[in-house]
Design a protein around this motif. Structure first.
Motif: not given
Length: 391
Positions: A269-295
């Motif tokens: 689920v975490l991998i899917h959520v991370a992928r969904a977040i990345a696909q919803a963003l632009r190339e210039i944006d950045a996504v990080a996982r800060f631990g547990g279930e928080e991005f």
């Protein structure tokens, strides 16, 4: 010395393969190829102990395998499918050709030419690979130059065997050409290994840097990588005065997913959520996982309304329950934009976190935007006349 060094380099490469085989391909093939070269040297040294023709056949077969496996390893290193048909076809043709000119119709010159031309096929394939897929870096160019030189040496020996007779290419005779070839063969056996290891070391450096800045489970940035991305974007946007917005995303009731479906499903689920977040963003944006279930997401040159639209795209991309391979899940999202040039990352995170907790308190599965604090108002100056003014 060449045999000992080849054995030592084989151990080094195999050790790296065990530690980084998934990230740096081809090390295991090169290690096995070096062992074949060591075996060929041992077989050649035993030609006075074993039947000479048996020893020579074993030497040639092991050399073909060693050179061919290095080709397979180089292909895997550059992410290309291994040419196993070329490998098996070349070494089989080489063994049959050498066997024919050794056992059926003895001809030393033809035997040397056969080995040289077929070994050239392996080296030339690697040269072509480096030219087409190699990075523009010194280590790759160095490896390609050595391969080109080795290809020329092997091809020249084959041509000399056909044109000038066997004496000039027999490494057991004391001749200038034979001595030069023997020296080059030993030197290149080591230098090619060192050059390939140099490329592998550079790849390892990239892998280690990625491990220090990325989350191993989801592949997105970790706290350290996010801090670097923030500093870069902050420096760029500060000069132009453009906005920078941050959102914190937290999965709702994620503990229930782990308790009901297991931690393995939770990781999916975490991998899917991370992928969904990345696909919803632009190339210039950045996504990080800060631990547990928080991005945490960094939106460059984006106002809060644009961030809300991105947040809604993320919510829409999450698993939806029945018919989906993953358990249904929702997220709460808090959004904050820089209030001023003086606001730090910690201050921005704190305001986004407060908006997130407001989303949790208001029922979860929603987006909340932090209000930009009003700038501090300077105190009114005291009257110059003071109490001397009449009422």
């Amino acid at each position: 010395m060449t045999t000992l060094m080849s054995g030592a380099m084989s151990i080094v490469m195999y050790s790296c393969h065990n530690s980084f085989g998934d990230e740096v391909k081809g090390l295991g093939r090169w290690a096995l190829g070096l062992l074949c070269v060591v075996g060929a040297a041992v077989a050649f040294m035993l030609r006075d102990t074993l039947p000479p023709k048996v020893a020579l056949m074993a030497t040639n077969a092991l050399l073909f395998w060693g050179i061919g496996l290095s080709m397979i390893g180089t292909q895997e290193f550059f992410g290309q499918p291994p040419s196993w048909r070329l490998f098996h076809g070349t070494w089989l043709a080489g063994v049959l050709g050498v066997g024919w000119w050794l056992l059926v119709a003895p001809d030393f010159m033809a035997r040397v030419a056969t080995f040289s031309f077929l070994a050239f096929v392996f080296y030339a394939a690697q040269v072509r690979l480096v030219l087409r897929h190699g990075a523009r870096h010194f280590s790759t160019r160095f490896f390609g130059a050595l391969l080109t030189l080795q290809s020329a040496v092997v091809l020249s020996r084959g041509c000399l065997a056909l044109l000038s007779g066997g004496a000039s290419v027999d490494v057991l005779l004391d001749s200038g050409v034979a001595n030069l070839y023997l020296a080059m063969a030993n030197f290149m056996a080591l230098m090619l290994t060192v050059a390939f290891m140099t490329m592998a070391t550079r790849r390892l450096q990239t892998v280690l840097e990625s491990r220090s800045t990325h989350d191993p489970l989801t592949g997105v940035l970790n706290r350290r990588g996010f801090a670097r991305a923030y500093e870069r974007q902050r420096a760029l946007l500060r000069r132009s005065g453009r906005p920078l917005t941050l959102m914190i995303i937290d999965l709702d009731h994620f503990k229930l997913v782990n308790d009901k479906h297991g931690h393995l499903m939770g990781d999916r689920v975490l991998i899917h959520v991370a992928r969904a977040i990345a696909q919803a963003l632009r190339e210039i944006d950045a996504v990080a996982r800060f631990g547990g279930e928080e991005f945490v997401v960094l939106l460059s040159d984006a106002e809060p309304p644009s961030a809300v639209q991105a947040a809604e795209r993320i919510r829409a991309a999450l698993p939806g329950g029945p018919g989906h391979r993953l358990p249904a899940c929702t997220v709460s999202i808090g959004i904050a934009s820089h209030a001023s040039d003086e606001e730090s990352l910690d201050g921005l995170l704190a305001r986004a976190d407060a908006a997130l907790y407001r989303a949790k308190a208001n029922g979860r599965d929603r987006v909340e935007v932090s209000e930009t604090p009003a700038p501090a108002t300077a105190p009114a100056p005291a009257s110059a006349a003071g109490s001397d003014n009449p009422c």
